[in-house]
Design a protein around this motif. Structure first.
Motif, PDB file in Angstrom:
ATOM      1  N   ARG A 208       6.632  -9.161  -1.104  1.00  6.77           N
ATOM      2  CA  ARG A 208       5.223  -9.256  -0.724  1.00  6.77           C
ATOM      3  C   ARG A 208       4.640  -7.849  -0.561  1.00  6.77           C
ATOM      4  O   ARG A 208       3.566  -7.543  -1.062  1.00  6.77           O
ATOM      5  CB  ARG A 208       5.101 -10.038   0.589  1.00  6.77           C
ATOM      6  CG  ARG A 208       3.667 -10.382   0.953  1.00  6.77           C
ATOM      7  CD  ARG A 208       3.591 -11.007   2.332  1.00  6.77           C
ATOM      8  NE  ARG A 208       3.932 -12.403   2.371  1.00  6.77           N
ATOM      9  CZ  ARG A 208       3.132 -13.348   2.879  1.00  6.77           C
ATOM     10  NH1 ARG A 208       1.957 -13.024   3.372  1.00  6.77           N
ATOM     11  NH2 ARG A 208       3.512 -14.601   2.912  1.00  6.77           N
ATOM     12  N   GLN A 209       5.415  -6.999   0.116  1.00  4.78           N
ATOM     13  CA  GLN A 209       4.962  -5.625   0.353  1.00  4.78           C
ATOM     14  C   GLN A 209       4.853  -4.854  -0.963  1.00  4.78           C
ATOM     15  O   GLN A 209       3.892  -4.112  -1.186  1.00  4.78           O
ATOM     16  CB  GLN A 209       5.955  -4.929   1.298  1.00  4.78           C
ATOM     17  CG  GLN A 209       5.409  -3.639   1.865  1.00  4.78           C
ATOM     18  CD  GLN A 209       6.402  -2.965   2.810  1.00  4.78           C
ATOM     19  OE1 GLN A 209       7.412  -3.561   3.199  1.00  4.78           O
ATOM     20  NE2 GLN A 209       6.126  -1.734   3.170  1.00  4.78           N
ATOM     21  N   ARG A 210       5.831  -5.068  -1.852  1.00  6.23           N
ATOM     22  CA  ARG A 210       5.835  -4.373  -3.146  1.00  6.23           C
ATOM     23  C   ARG A 210       4.601  -4.766  -3.967  1.00  6.23           C
ATOM     24  O   ARG A 210       3.936  -3.909  -4.561  1.00  6.23           O
ATOM     25  CB  ARG A 210       7.122  -4.728  -3.901  1.00  6.23           C
ATOM     26  CG  ARG A 210       7.308  -3.994  -5.211  1.00  6.23           C
ATOM     27  CD  ARG A 210       8.604  -4.385  -5.876  1.00  6.23           C
ATOM     28  NE  ARG A 210       8.670  -5.795  -6.185  1.00  6.23           N
ATOM     29  CZ  ARG A 210       8.082  -6.373  -7.239  1.00  6.23           C
ATOM     30  NH1 ARG A 210       7.356  -5.645  -8.066  1.00  6.23           N
ATOM     31  NH2 ARG A 210       8.206  -7.656  -7.472  1.00  6.23           N
ATOM     32  N   VAL A 211       4.297  -6.066  -3.983  1.00  2.01           N
ATOM     33  CA  VAL A 211       3.134  -6.522  -4.751  1.00  2.01           C
ATOM     34  C   VAL A 211       1.843  -5.995  -4.115  1.00  2.01           C
ATOM     35  O   VAL A 211       0.932  -5.556  -4.821  1.00  2.01           O
ATOM     36  CB  VAL A 211       3.117  -8.063  -4.892  1.00  2.01           C
ATOM     37  CG1 VAL A 211       1.850  -8.521  -5.603  1.00  2.01           C
ATOM     38  CG2 VAL A 211       4.348  -8.544  -5.649  1.00  2.01           C
ATOM     39  N   GLU A 212       1.794  -5.997  -2.784  1.00  2.64           N
ATOM     40  CA  GLU A 212       0.622  -5.435  -2.090  1.00  2.64           C
ATOM     41  C   GLU A 212       0.402  -3.980  -2.508  1.00  2.64           C
ATOM     42  O   GLU A 212      -0.727  -3.561  -2.757  1.00  2.64           O
ATOM     43  CB  GLU A 212       0.831  -5.464  -0.571  1.00  2.64           C
ATOM     44  CG  GLU A 212       0.223  -6.652   0.103  1.00  2.64           C
ATOM     45  CD  GLU A 212       0.251  -6.511   1.632  1.00  2.64           C
ATOM     46  OE1 GLU A 212       0.018  -5.404   2.145  1.00  2.64           O
ATOM     47  OE2 GLU A 212       0.515  -7.517   2.297  1.00  2.64           O
ATOM     48  N   GLU A 213       1.499  -3.214  -2.568  1.00  2.00           N
ATOM     49  CA  GLU A 213       1.393  -1.802  -2.957  1.00  2.00           C
ATOM     50  C   GLU A 213       0.896  -1.664  -4.394  1.00  2.00           C
ATOM     51  O   GLU A 213       0.077  -0.805  -4.703  1.00  2.00           O
ATOM     52  CB  GLU A 213       2.737  -1.085  -2.784  1.00  2.00           C
ATOM     53  CG  GLU A 213       3.029  -0.768  -1.321  1.00  2.00           C
ATOM     54  CD  GLU A 213       4.496  -0.400  -1.079  1.00  2.00           C
ATOM     55  OE1 GLU A 213       5.218  -0.132  -2.059  1.00  2.00           O
ATOM     56  OE2 GLU A 213       4.894  -0.384   0.097  1.00  2.00           O
ATOM     57  N   LEU A 214       1.401  -2.542  -5.274  1.00  2.00           N
ATOM     58  CA  LEU A 214       0.945  -2.526  -6.666  1.00  2.00           C
ATOM     59  C   LEU A 214      -0.547  -2.814  -6.736  1.00  2.00           C
ATOM     60  O   LEU A 214      -1.283  -2.188  -7.498  1.00  2.00           O
ATOM     61  CB  LEU A 214       1.663  -3.619  -7.474  1.00  2.00           C
ATOM     62  CG  LEU A 214       3.091  -3.355  -7.924  1.00  2.00           C
ATOM     63  CD1 LEU A 214       3.691  -4.624  -8.488  1.00  2.00           C
ATOM     64  CD2 LEU A 214       3.108  -2.261  -8.990  1.00  2.00           C
ATOM     65  N   ILE A 215      -0.982  -3.767  -5.920  1.00  2.00           N
ATOM     66  CA  ILE A 215      -2.387  -4.177  -5.921  1.00  2.00           C
ATOM     67  C   ILE A 215      -3.286  -3.031  -5.472  1.00  2.00           C
ATOM     68  O   ILE A 215      -4.243  -2.687  -6.152  1.00  2.00           O
ATOM     69  CB  ILE A 215      -2.578  -5.424  -5.019  1.00  2.00           C
ATOM     70  CG1 ILE A 215      -1.965  -6.662  -5.694  1.00  2.00           C
ATOM     71  CG2 ILE A 215      -4.054  -5.649  -4.707  1.00  2.00           C
ATOM     72  CD1 ILE A 215      -1.834  -7.867  -4.775  1.00  2.00           C
ATOM     73  N   VAL A 216      -2.954  -2.438  -4.322  1.00  2.00           N
ATOM     74  CA  VAL A 216      -3.862  -1.419  -3.779  1.00  2.00           C
ATOM     75  C   VAL A 216      -3.791  -0.107  -4.560  1.00  2.00           C
ATOM     76  O   VAL A 216      -4.709   0.699  -4.491  1.00  2.00           O
ATOM     77  CB  VAL A 216      -3.647  -1.174  -2.261  1.00  2.00           C
ATOM     78  CG1 VAL A 216      -3.961  -2.430  -1.478  1.00  2.00           C
ATOM     79  CG2 VAL A 216      -2.261  -0.668  -1.967  1.00  2.00           C
ATOM     80  N   SER A 217      -2.720   0.085  -5.337  1.00  2.00           N
ATOM     81  CA  SER A 217      -2.644   1.312  -6.131  1.00  2.00           C
ATOM     82  C   SER A 217      -3.162   1.099  -7.552  1.00  2.00           C
ATOM     83  O   SER A 217      -3.268   2.042  -8.329  1.00  2.00           O
ATOM     84  CB  SER A 217      -1.209   1.838  -6.177  1.00  2.00           C
ATOM     85  OG  SER A 217      -0.388   0.905  -6.862  1.00  2.00           O
TER      86      SER A 217
END
Length: 191
Positions: free
Chosen positions: A93-102
Protein backbone atom coordinates in the motif's frame (compact mmCIF):
# COMPACT_ATOMS: atom_id res chain seq x y z
CA UNK A 1 8.54 -12.84 -20.40
CA UNK A 2 6.69 -13.00 -23.73
CA UNK A 3 3.96 -10.99 -22.02
CA UNK A 4 6.24 -7.96 -21.71
CA UNK A 5 7.48 -8.24 -25.28
CA UNK A 6 3.87 -8.26 -26.42
CA UNK A 7 3.04 -5.22 -24.29
CA UNK A 8 6.15 -3.46 -25.56
CA UNK A 9 5.05 -3.96 -29.16
CA UNK A 10 1.54 -2.80 -28.27
CA UNK A 11 2.94 0.28 -26.56
CA UNK A 12 5.06 1.05 -29.60
CA UNK A 13 2.11 0.63 -31.94
CA UNK A 14 0.03 2.81 -29.65
CA UNK A 15 2.75 5.44 -29.58
CA UNK A 16 2.97 5.42 -33.37
CA UNK A 17 -0.79 5.68 -33.72
CA UNK A 18 -0.61 8.76 -31.52
CA UNK A 19 1.90 10.26 -33.93
CA UNK A 20 4.66 10.40 -31.32
CA UNK A 21 7.08 8.13 -33.07
CA UNK A 22 9.93 7.02 -30.84
CA UNK A 23 13.52 6.61 -31.98
CA UNK A 24 12.76 3.16 -33.36
CA UNK A 25 10.72 3.60 -36.48
CA UNK A 26 10.47 -0.09 -37.34
CA UNK A 27 8.35 -1.06 -34.36
CA UNK A 28 9.64 -4.64 -34.45
CA UNK A 29 11.92 -5.93 -31.73
CA UNK A 30 14.25 -3.81 -29.68
CA UNK A 31 17.59 -2.30 -30.54
CA UNK A 32 18.89 -2.62 -26.99
CA UNK A 33 21.48 -5.17 -25.91
CA UNK A 34 20.26 -8.75 -25.95
CA UNK A 35 19.29 -9.53 -22.38
CA UNK A 36 19.21 -12.92 -20.77
CA UNK A 37 15.58 -13.27 -21.82
CA UNK A 38 14.31 -16.53 -23.19
CA UNK A 39 11.79 -14.99 -25.56
CA UNK A 40 12.94 -12.13 -27.69
CA UNK A 41 16.00 -9.99 -27.90
CA UNK A 42 15.64 -7.84 -24.79
CA UNK A 43 13.30 -9.37 -22.26
CA UNK A 44 15.71 -8.24 -19.58
CA UNK A 45 15.16 -4.53 -20.02
CA UNK A 46 11.75 -4.68 -21.63
CA UNK A 47 9.70 -4.21 -18.44
CA UNK A 48 11.49 -0.99 -17.60
CA UNK A 49 11.19 0.10 -21.24
CA UNK A 50 7.45 -0.55 -21.30
CA UNK A 51 6.88 1.28 -18.02
CA UNK A 52 9.08 4.12 -19.28
CA UNK A 53 7.08 4.28 -22.48
CA UNK A 54 3.76 4.50 -20.65
CA UNK A 55 5.23 7.12 -18.31
CA UNK A 56 6.40 9.26 -21.20
CA UNK A 57 3.04 8.90 -22.97
CA UNK A 58 1.35 10.05 -19.76
CA UNK A 59 3.78 12.92 -19.29
CA UNK A 60 3.14 14.16 -22.83
CA UNK A 61 -0.59 14.35 -22.03
CA UNK A 62 -0.08 15.95 -18.60
CA UNK A 63 -1.66 19.28 -19.54
CA UNK A 64 -4.90 17.55 -20.54
CA UNK A 65 -5.10 15.32 -17.48
CA UNK A 66 -6.39 17.73 -14.87
CA UNK A 67 -10.00 16.66 -14.47
CA UNK A 68 -11.51 15.18 -11.35
CA UNK A 69 -12.74 12.20 -13.34
CA UNK A 70 -9.17 11.31 -14.40
CA UNK A 71 -7.93 11.75 -10.81
CA UNK A 72 -10.72 9.60 -9.34
CA UNK A 73 -10.59 6.94 -12.05
CA UNK A 74 -6.81 6.58 -11.85
CA UNK A 75 -6.95 6.20 -8.04
CA UNK A 76 -9.65 3.52 -8.43
CA UNK A 77 -7.44 1.86 -11.07
CA UNK A 78 -4.37 1.91 -8.77
CA UNK A 79 -6.42 0.40 -5.93
CA UNK A 80 -7.81 -2.34 -8.21
CA UNK A 81 -4.29 -3.25 -9.32
CA UNK A 82 -2.91 -3.16 -5.77
CA UNK A 83 -5.74 -5.34 -4.45
CA UNK A 84 -5.99 -7.53 -7.57
CA UNK A 85 -4.99 -10.67 -5.68
CA UNK A 86 -7.49 -9.94 -2.90
CA UNK A 87 -4.98 -8.61 -0.40
CA UNK A 88 -2.81 -5.54 0.09
CA UNK A 89 0.10 -5.73 2.51
CA UNK A 90 0.86 -2.44 4.33
CA UNK A 91 4.23 -2.29 2.54
CA UNK A 92 2.56 -2.69 -0.84
CA UNK A 93 0.00 0.00 0.00
CA UNK A 94 2.82 2.35 0.96
CA UNK A 95 4.80 1.51 -2.19
CA UNK A 96 1.81 2.24 -4.44
CA UNK A 97 1.12 5.48 -2.53
CA UNK A 98 4.72 6.55 -3.18
CA UNK A 99 4.37 5.70 -6.87
CA UNK A 100 1.18 7.75 -7.02
CA UNK A 101 2.50 10.88 -5.35
CA UNK A 102 5.76 10.78 -7.31
CA UNK A 103 4.01 10.26 -10.67
CA UNK A 104 4.62 13.31 -12.83
CA UNK A 105 1.08 13.51 -14.20
CA UNK A 106 -0.63 12.88 -10.87
CA UNK A 107 1.29 15.83 -9.46
CA UNK A 108 -1.46 17.86 -11.12
CA UNK A 109 -3.41 17.00 -7.94
CA UNK A 110 -2.71 17.51 -4.22
CA UNK A 111 -1.04 14.39 -2.78
CA UNK A 112 -3.48 14.15 0.13
CA UNK A 113 -6.45 14.00 -2.28
CA UNK A 114 -4.78 11.16 -4.17
CA UNK A 115 -3.86 9.23 -1.01
CA UNK A 116 -7.34 9.63 0.43
CA UNK A 117 -9.08 8.33 -2.72
CA UNK A 118 -6.63 5.48 -3.23
CA UNK A 119 -6.91 4.31 0.39
CA UNK A 120 -10.68 4.62 0.36
CA UNK A 121 -10.85 2.24 -2.61
CA UNK A 122 -8.31 -0.15 -1.09
CA UNK A 123 -10.27 -0.25 2.19
CA UNK A 124 -13.50 -1.02 0.33
CA UNK A 125 -11.83 -3.73 -1.72
CA UNK A 126 -10.39 -5.35 1.39
CA UNK A 127 -13.63 -5.25 3.37
CA UNK A 128 -15.83 -6.53 0.52
CA UNK A 129 -13.89 -7.32 -2.62
CA UNK A 130 -16.84 -7.74 -5.02
CA UNK A 131 -18.60 -4.59 -3.88
CA UNK A 132 -15.35 -2.59 -3.79
CA UNK A 133 -14.49 -3.85 -7.26
CA UNK A 134 -17.81 -2.83 -8.76
CA UNK A 135 -17.58 0.61 -7.09
CA UNK A 136 -14.04 1.09 -8.41
CA UNK A 137 -15.12 0.07 -11.93
CA UNK A 138 -18.03 2.53 -11.80
CA UNK A 139 -15.62 5.33 -10.93
CA UNK A 140 -13.23 4.20 -13.69
CA UNK A 141 -16.08 4.15 -16.24
CA UNK A 142 -16.70 7.87 -15.66
CA UNK A 143 -13.45 8.60 -17.52
CA UNK A 144 -14.75 6.86 -20.67
CA UNK A 145 -16.22 10.10 -22.03
CA UNK A 146 -12.77 11.39 -22.97
CA UNK A 147 -10.67 8.80 -24.83
CA UNK A 148 -7.35 10.46 -23.91
CA UNK A 149 -8.26 10.33 -20.22
CA UNK A 150 -9.54 6.77 -20.51
CA UNK A 151 -6.24 5.60 -22.01
CA UNK A 152 -4.29 7.55 -19.39
CA UNK A 153 -6.20 5.74 -16.63
CA UNK A 154 -5.16 2.37 -18.09
CA UNK A 155 -1.56 3.57 -18.58
CA UNK A 156 -1.47 4.68 -14.94
CA UNK A 157 -2.63 1.20 -13.94
CA UNK A 158 0.03 -0.40 -16.12
CA UNK A 159 2.76 1.74 -14.56
CA UNK A 160 1.64 0.72 -11.06
CA UNK A 161 1.19 -2.94 -12.02
CA UNK A 162 4.63 -3.17 -13.60
CA UNK A 163 6.52 -1.18 -11.01
CA UNK A 164 7.50 -4.24 -8.98
CA UNK A 165 8.91 -5.96 -12.05
CA UNK A 166 6.14 -8.54 -12.29
CA UNK A 167 2.78 -8.41 -13.99
CA UNK A 168 0.55 -10.91 -12.21
CA UNK A 169 -2.41 -12.64 -13.87
CA UNK A 170 -4.71 -10.95 -11.36
CA UNK A 171 -3.27 -7.53 -12.28
CA UNK A 172 -3.74 -8.26 -15.98
CA UNK A 173 -7.33 -9.20 -15.24
CA UNK A 174 -7.89 -5.93 -13.34
CA UNK A 175 -6.48 -3.97 -16.30
CA UNK A 176 -8.74 -5.90 -18.72
CA UNK A 177 -11.78 -5.13 -16.56
CA UNK A 178 -10.89 -1.45 -16.52
CA UNK A 179 -10.48 -1.47 -20.31
CA UNK A 180 -13.95 -2.97 -20.63
CA UNK A 181 -15.39 -0.31 -18.32
CA UNK A 182 -13.70 2.35 -20.47
CA UNK A 183 -14.70 0.84 -23.83
CA UNK A 184 -11.06 0.34 -24.81
CA UNK A 185 -9.77 -2.86 -26.36
CA UNK A 186 -7.43 -4.55 -23.85
CA UNK A 187 -5.28 -5.70 -26.79
CA UNK A 188 -4.25 -2.07 -27.25
CA UNK A 189 -2.27 -2.55 -24.02
CA UNK A 190 -1.27 -6.15 -24.71
CA UNK A 191 -3.43 -7.63 -21.96
Amino acid sequence: MAMWDKIKDQAKTFQQSQGTRGASGSGQGSHGPAGTGRSGPSSGGSKAQVIGMFKSQLASAKAELKSGSYRDASMAMCALVAAADGQVEPAERQRVEELIVSNEVLQNFPADQLRQRFNQHVDRLLSNFEQGRSEALQVIAKAAKKPAEARAVVQTGMVVAGADGTFEQSEQYAIREACTALNISPSEFGV
